[in-house]
Design a protein around this motif. Structure first.
Motif, short mmCIF file in Angstrom:
data_model
loop_
_atom_site.label_atom_id
_atom_site.label_comp_id
_atom_site.label_asym_id
_atom_site.label_seq_id
_atom_site.Cartn_x
_atom_site.Cartn_y
_atom_site.Cartn_z
N VAL A 105 0.84 -1.21 0.00
CA VAL A 105 0.00 0.00 0.00
C VAL A 105 0.88 1.26 0.00
O VAL A 105 0.58 2.23 -0.70
N THR A 106 1.97 1.21 0.74
CA THR A 106 2.91 2.34 0.75
C THR A 106 3.43 2.61 -0.67
O THR A 106 3.47 3.76 -1.13
N ASN A 107 3.80 1.54 -1.38
CA ASN A 107 4.30 1.69 -2.76
C ASN A 107 3.22 2.21 -3.70
O ASN A 107 3.49 3.03 -4.58
N ALA A 108 2.00 1.73 -3.50
CA ALA A 108 0.89 2.20 -4.34
C ALA A 108 0.66 3.70 -4.13
O ALA A 108 0.55 4.46 -5.10
N LEU A 109 0.62 4.13 -2.88
CA LEU A 109 0.39 5.54 -2.57
C LEU A 109 1.54 6.40 -3.08
O LEU A 109 1.33 7.49 -3.63
N LYS A 110 2.74 5.91 -2.91
CA LYS A 110 3.94 6.65 -3.35
C LYS A 110 3.92 6.88 -4.85
O LYS A 110 4.42 7.89 -5.35
N ASN A 111 3.30 5.94 -5.57
CA ASN A 111 3.29 6.02 -7.03
C ASN A 111 1.96 6.53 -7.60
O ASN A 111 1.66 6.33 -8.77
N GLY A 112 1.19 7.21 -6.75
CA GLY A 112 0.05 7.97 -7.24
C GLY A 112 -1.33 7.37 -7.06
O GLY A 112 -2.33 8.04 -7.35
N TYR A 113 -1.43 6.12 -6.58
CA TYR A 113 -2.77 5.55 -6.33
C TYR A 113 -3.41 6.29 -5.16
O TYR A 113 -2.77 6.54 -4.14
N ILE A 114 -4.68 6.63 -5.31
CA ILE A 114 -5.40 7.29 -4.22
C ILE A 114 -6.72 6.56 -3.92
O ILE A 114 -7.63 7.09 -3.30
N HIS A 115 -6.80 5.31 -4.36
CA HIS A 115 -7.99 4.47 -4.17
C HIS A 115 -7.49 3.09 -3.72
O HIS A 115 -6.82 2.40 -4.47
N ILE A 116 -7.78 2.74 -2.47
CA ILE A 116 -7.29 1.49 -1.88
C ILE A 116 -8.48 0.63 -1.48
O ILE A 116 -9.38 1.08 -0.76
N ASP A 117 -8.47 -0.62 -1.95
CA ASP A 117 -9.58 -1.55 -1.70
C ASP A 117 -9.13 -2.64 -0.72
O ASP A 117 -8.19 -3.37 -0.99
N SER A 118 -9.84 -2.73 0.41
CA SER A 118 -9.55 -3.76 1.41
C SER A 118 -10.85 -4.43 1.83
O SER A 118 -11.90 -4.20 1.22
#
Length: 272
Positions: free
Chosen positions: A37-50
Protein backbone atom coordinates in the motif's frame (compact mmCIF):
# COMPACT_ATOMS: atom_id res chain seq x y z
CA UNK A 1 2.99 9.22 -12.42
CA UNK A 2 0.03 8.10 -14.53
CA UNK A 3 -2.57 10.84 -14.98
CA UNK A 4 -5.45 8.34 -14.96
CA UNK A 5 -4.87 7.82 -11.23
CA UNK A 6 -6.27 11.33 -10.73
CA UNK A 7 -9.34 10.82 -12.91
CA UNK A 8 -12.71 10.10 -11.31
CA UNK A 9 -16.16 8.67 -11.95
CA UNK A 10 -19.12 10.18 -10.13
CA UNK A 11 -21.38 7.80 -8.24
CA UNK A 12 -25.16 8.28 -8.23
CA UNK A 13 -24.94 10.20 -4.93
CA UNK A 14 -22.30 12.62 -6.27
CA UNK A 15 -19.30 11.05 -4.51
CA UNK A 16 -16.29 10.85 -6.83
CA UNK A 17 -14.35 7.58 -7.02
CA UNK A 18 -10.90 7.28 -8.65
CA UNK A 19 -10.96 5.32 -11.94
CA UNK A 20 -8.38 2.75 -10.81
CA UNK A 21 -8.07 1.20 -7.38
CA UNK A 22 -5.29 -0.77 -5.73
CA UNK A 23 -6.54 -4.21 -4.66
CA UNK A 24 -5.23 -5.90 -1.49
CA UNK A 25 -6.90 -9.32 -1.68
CA UNK A 26 -4.45 -12.11 -0.75
CA UNK A 27 -1.88 -9.62 0.60
CA UNK A 28 -0.85 -10.65 4.11
CA UNK A 29 -1.33 -8.29 7.06
CA UNK A 30 1.98 -6.93 8.32
CA UNK A 31 5.01 -5.91 6.27
CA UNK A 32 3.65 -7.21 2.94
CA UNK A 33 0.37 -5.27 3.08
CA UNK A 34 2.02 -2.19 4.61
CA UNK A 35 4.76 -2.03 1.96
CA UNK A 36 2.43 -2.77 -0.96
CA UNK A 37 0.00 0.00 0.00
CA UNK A 38 2.91 2.34 0.75
CA UNK A 39 4.30 1.69 -2.76
CA UNK A 40 0.89 2.20 -4.34
CA UNK A 41 0.39 5.54 -2.57
CA UNK A 42 3.94 6.65 -3.35
CA UNK A 43 3.29 6.02 -7.03
CA UNK A 44 0.05 7.97 -7.24
CA UNK A 45 -2.77 5.55 -6.33
CA UNK A 46 -5.40 7.29 -4.22
CA UNK A 47 -7.99 4.47 -4.17
CA UNK A 48 -7.29 1.49 -1.88
CA UNK A 49 -9.58 -1.55 -1.70
CA UNK A 50 -9.55 -3.76 1.41
CA UNK A 51 -11.96 -5.94 3.39
CA UNK A 52 -12.40 -7.20 6.92
CA UNK A 53 -12.16 -10.70 5.45
CA UNK A 54 -8.70 -10.00 4.00
CA UNK A 55 -7.38 -9.56 7.54
CA UNK A 56 -5.16 -6.64 6.48
CA UNK A 57 -7.16 -3.53 7.43
CA UNK A 58 -4.72 -2.58 10.22
CA UNK A 59 -1.68 -2.59 7.92
CA UNK A 60 -3.59 -0.81 5.15
CA UNK A 61 -4.72 1.88 7.60
CA UNK A 62 -1.21 2.32 9.00
CA UNK A 63 0.29 2.72 5.51
CA UNK A 64 -2.31 5.36 4.68
CA UNK A 65 -1.63 7.28 7.90
CA UNK A 66 2.15 7.07 7.47
CA UNK A 67 1.92 8.32 3.88
CA UNK A 68 1.03 11.79 5.26
CA UNK A 69 -1.44 12.18 2.39
CA UNK A 70 -4.55 13.89 3.83
CA UNK A 71 -7.20 11.29 4.63
CA UNK A 72 -9.81 13.07 2.51
CA UNK A 73 -7.59 12.66 -0.55
CA UNK A 74 -7.56 8.85 -0.39
CA UNK A 75 -10.60 6.76 -1.29
CA UNK A 76 -10.78 3.73 1.03
CA UNK A 77 -13.06 0.72 0.60
CA UNK A 78 -13.81 -2.11 3.00
CA UNK A 79 -16.38 -4.88 3.16
CA UNK A 80 -18.73 -6.57 5.59
CA UNK A 81 -17.72 -10.25 5.95
CA UNK A 82 -19.87 -12.50 3.78
CA UNK A 83 -21.21 -14.63 6.65
CA UNK A 84 -22.68 -11.69 8.58
CA UNK A 85 -26.38 -11.55 7.76
CA UNK A 86 -28.03 -9.62 10.58
CA UNK A 87 -28.37 -6.02 11.70
CA UNK A 88 -26.53 -6.07 15.04
CA UNK A 89 -23.58 -8.13 13.82
CA UNK A 90 -23.25 -5.87 10.78
CA UNK A 91 -22.98 -2.81 13.05
CA UNK A 92 -20.44 -4.54 15.28
CA UNK A 93 -18.33 -5.56 12.27
CA UNK A 94 -18.33 -2.06 10.80
CA UNK A 95 -17.12 -0.61 14.12
CA UNK A 96 -14.37 -3.23 14.10
CA UNK A 97 -13.33 -2.11 10.60
CA UNK A 98 -13.12 1.54 11.69
CA UNK A 99 -11.04 0.48 14.68
CA UNK A 100 -8.73 -1.68 12.51
CA UNK A 101 -8.11 1.18 10.09
CA UNK A 102 -7.91 3.84 12.79
CA UNK A 103 -10.29 6.02 10.75
CA UNK A 104 -13.45 7.97 11.54
CA UNK A 105 -15.11 6.92 8.28
CA UNK A 106 -14.68 4.84 5.12
CA UNK A 107 -15.42 6.05 1.61
CA UNK A 108 -17.10 2.87 0.37
CA UNK A 109 -18.47 -0.09 2.33
CA UNK A 110 -19.79 -3.21 0.63
CA UNK A 111 -21.57 -6.43 1.60
CA UNK A 112 -18.77 -8.80 0.56
CA UNK A 113 -21.10 -11.44 -0.92
CA UNK A 114 -24.80 -12.35 -0.91
CA UNK A 115 -23.93 -15.70 0.74
CA UNK A 116 -21.19 -16.96 3.06
CA UNK A 117 -18.10 -18.14 1.15
CA UNK A 118 -18.59 -21.49 2.90
CA UNK A 119 -22.00 -21.89 1.23
CA UNK A 120 -21.86 -20.18 -2.16
CA UNK A 121 -25.23 -19.87 -3.86
CA UNK A 122 -27.33 -20.18 -0.69
CA UNK A 123 -30.18 -17.68 -0.22
CA UNK A 124 -29.97 -14.99 2.45
CA UNK A 125 -32.40 -12.35 1.22
CA UNK A 126 -33.65 -11.31 4.67
CA UNK A 127 -30.14 -11.30 6.14
CA UNK A 128 -28.83 -9.09 3.35
CA UNK A 129 -31.69 -6.65 3.95
CA UNK A 130 -30.87 -6.54 7.68
CA UNK A 131 -27.17 -5.92 7.02
CA UNK A 132 -28.03 -3.25 4.44
CA UNK A 133 -30.27 -1.39 6.88
CA UNK A 134 -27.37 -1.19 9.34
CA UNK A 135 -25.18 0.19 6.53
CA UNK A 136 -27.85 2.74 5.62
CA UNK A 137 -27.70 4.08 9.18
CA UNK A 138 -23.93 4.57 9.05
CA UNK A 139 -24.27 6.15 5.61
CA UNK A 140 -26.81 8.68 6.91
CA UNK A 141 -24.56 9.38 9.91
CA UNK A 142 -21.63 10.21 7.60
CA UNK A 143 -19.50 7.25 8.68
CA UNK A 144 -19.69 5.80 5.15
CA UNK A 145 -19.69 8.03 2.06
CA UNK A 146 -21.09 5.37 -0.28
CA UNK A 147 -22.60 1.91 0.24
CA UNK A 148 -22.71 -1.01 -2.14
CA UNK A 149 -22.44 -4.74 -2.65
CA UNK A 150 -20.01 -7.30 -4.03
CA UNK A 151 -20.58 -10.53 -5.97
CA UNK A 152 -24.32 -9.72 -6.14
CA UNK A 153 -26.43 -10.95 -9.05
CA UNK A 154 -29.28 -8.81 -10.43
CA UNK A 155 -31.81 -10.72 -8.29
CA UNK A 156 -29.68 -10.20 -5.16
CA UNK A 157 -29.56 -6.45 -5.85
CA UNK A 158 -33.28 -6.32 -6.65
CA UNK A 159 -33.97 -7.78 -3.21
CA UNK A 160 -32.16 -4.80 -1.64
CA UNK A 161 -33.95 -2.30 -3.89
CA UNK A 162 -37.37 -3.83 -3.10
CA UNK A 163 -36.95 -3.82 0.68
CA UNK A 164 -34.59 -0.95 1.51
CA UNK A 165 -34.38 2.79 1.12
CA UNK A 166 -31.07 3.30 -0.69
CA UNK A 167 -30.16 1.70 -4.01
CA UNK A 168 -26.62 0.22 -3.93
CA UNK A 169 -24.15 2.64 -5.50
CA UNK A 170 -21.54 0.02 -6.43
CA UNK A 171 -21.37 -3.70 -7.26
CA UNK A 172 -17.84 -5.14 -7.12
CA UNK A 173 -17.60 -8.33 -9.17
CA UNK A 174 -15.00 -10.63 -10.70
CA UNK A 175 -14.63 -9.13 -14.16
CA UNK A 176 -11.97 -9.72 -16.81
CA UNK A 177 -11.53 -10.50 -20.49
CA UNK A 178 -13.58 -13.65 -21.05
CA UNK A 179 -15.76 -13.05 -18.00
CA UNK A 180 -17.80 -9.95 -18.78
CA UNK A 181 -20.88 -10.84 -16.71
CA UNK A 182 -22.93 -8.91 -19.31
CA UNK A 183 -26.31 -9.50 -17.60
CA UNK A 184 -25.04 -8.06 -14.33
CA UNK A 185 -23.28 -5.19 -16.10
CA UNK A 186 -26.44 -4.29 -18.05
CA UNK A 187 -28.60 -4.47 -14.93
CA UNK A 188 -26.21 -2.25 -12.97
CA UNK A 189 -26.05 0.35 -15.77
CA UNK A 190 -29.85 0.44 -15.87
CA UNK A 191 -29.97 1.18 -12.12
CA UNK A 192 -27.02 3.63 -12.15
CA UNK A 193 -24.86 1.22 -10.11
CA UNK A 194 -21.14 1.46 -10.83
CA UNK A 195 -19.38 -1.86 -11.44
CA UNK A 196 -15.92 -2.41 -9.99
CA UNK A 197 -13.78 -5.14 -11.56
CA UNK A 198 -11.83 -7.22 -9.09
CA UNK A 199 -9.18 -9.64 -10.38
CA UNK A 200 -8.96 -7.79 -13.74
CA UNK A 201 -5.99 -10.05 -14.60
CA UNK A 202 -7.92 -13.20 -13.56
CA UNK A 203 -5.19 -13.67 -10.91
CA UNK A 204 -2.68 -13.87 -13.76
CA UNK A 205 -4.36 -16.77 -15.54
CA UNK A 206 -5.13 -14.89 -18.78
CA UNK A 207 -1.83 -13.07 -19.24
CA UNK A 208 -0.43 -15.78 -21.54
CA UNK A 209 -3.55 -16.01 -23.70
CA UNK A 210 -2.23 -15.79 -27.31
CA UNK A 211 -4.85 -13.25 -28.45
CA UNK A 212 -4.26 -11.00 -25.44
CA UNK A 213 -0.48 -11.23 -25.96
CA UNK A 214 -0.83 -10.42 -29.68
CA UNK A 215 -3.12 -7.41 -29.18
CA UNK A 216 -0.98 -6.03 -26.34
CA UNK A 217 2.07 -6.02 -28.65
CA UNK A 218 0.10 -3.94 -31.15
CA UNK A 219 -0.34 -1.21 -28.51
CA UNK A 220 3.21 -1.64 -27.14
CA UNK A 221 1.84 -2.47 -23.69
CA UNK A 222 1.99 -5.51 -21.42
CA UNK A 223 -0.86 -8.08 -21.40
CA UNK A 224 -1.69 -6.85 -17.87
CA UNK A 225 -2.01 -3.26 -19.08
CA UNK A 226 -4.31 -4.38 -21.89
CA UNK A 227 -6.50 -6.30 -19.42
CA UNK A 228 -6.77 -3.29 -17.11
CA UNK A 229 -7.53 -0.94 -20.01
CA UNK A 230 -10.23 -3.35 -21.19
CA UNK A 231 -12.05 -2.96 -17.85
CA UNK A 232 -11.90 0.83 -18.22
CA UNK A 233 -13.27 0.61 -21.77
CA UNK A 234 -16.20 -1.42 -20.36
CA UNK A 235 -17.00 1.42 -17.90
CA UNK A 236 -15.84 -0.53 -14.86
CA UNK A 237 -13.26 0.40 -12.24
CA UNK A 238 -10.38 -2.10 -12.23
CA UNK A 239 -8.73 -3.07 -8.94
CA UNK A 240 -5.36 -4.58 -9.94
CA UNK A 241 -3.26 -6.03 -7.14
CA UNK A 242 0.48 -6.61 -6.91
CA UNK A 243 3.16 -6.75 -4.23
CA UNK A 244 5.90 -5.72 -6.71
CA UNK A 245 6.50 -1.99 -7.08
CA UNK A 246 7.41 -2.18 -10.77
CA UNK A 247 4.12 -3.92 -11.57
CA UNK A 248 2.16 -1.56 -9.32
CA UNK A 249 3.55 1.29 -11.47
CA UNK A 250 2.94 -0.56 -14.78
CA UNK A 251 -0.65 -1.36 -13.84
CA UNK A 252 -1.47 2.35 -13.70
CA UNK A 253 0.12 3.20 -17.07
CA UNK A 254 -2.98 2.59 -19.15
CA UNK A 255 -3.47 5.94 -20.87
CA UNK A 256 -4.24 4.43 -24.28
CA UNK A 257 -7.42 3.48 -26.13
CA UNK A 258 -8.39 0.06 -27.49
CA UNK A 259 -9.91 0.28 -30.96
CA UNK A 260 -13.51 -0.82 -31.43
CA UNK A 261 -12.29 -3.64 -33.67
CA UNK A 262 -9.90 -5.00 -31.03
CA UNK A 263 -12.48 -4.47 -28.30
CA UNK A 264 -14.89 -6.73 -30.21
CA UNK A 265 -12.22 -9.45 -30.48
CA UNK A 266 -11.59 -9.26 -26.74
CA UNK A 267 -15.30 -9.23 -25.92
CA UNK A 268 -15.74 -12.46 -27.86
CA UNK A 269 -12.71 -14.15 -26.32
CA UNK A 270 -13.29 -17.21 -24.19
CA UNK A 271 -10.52 -17.34 -21.61
CA UNK A 272 -12.06 -19.61 -18.98
Amino acid sequence: MSKILNEFIELANGVKIPKIGFGTWQIENGDEAYQSVTNALKNGYIHIDSANGYGNEASVGQAIKDSKIPRDQIFVTSKLPSHIKNYEEAKKSFEETLNNFGFDYVDLYLIHAPWPWSNIGSKHDQGNVEAWKAMEEYYKAGKIRAIGVSNFSPSDIQNIIDHCEIVPLVNQIGFWIGRDQEDTLDYCKKHNILVEAYSPLATGKILKNPTIVEISKKYKVTPAQLCIRYCLEKDTIPLPKSTHEDRIIQNSQVNFKISQEDLKVLENLKTN
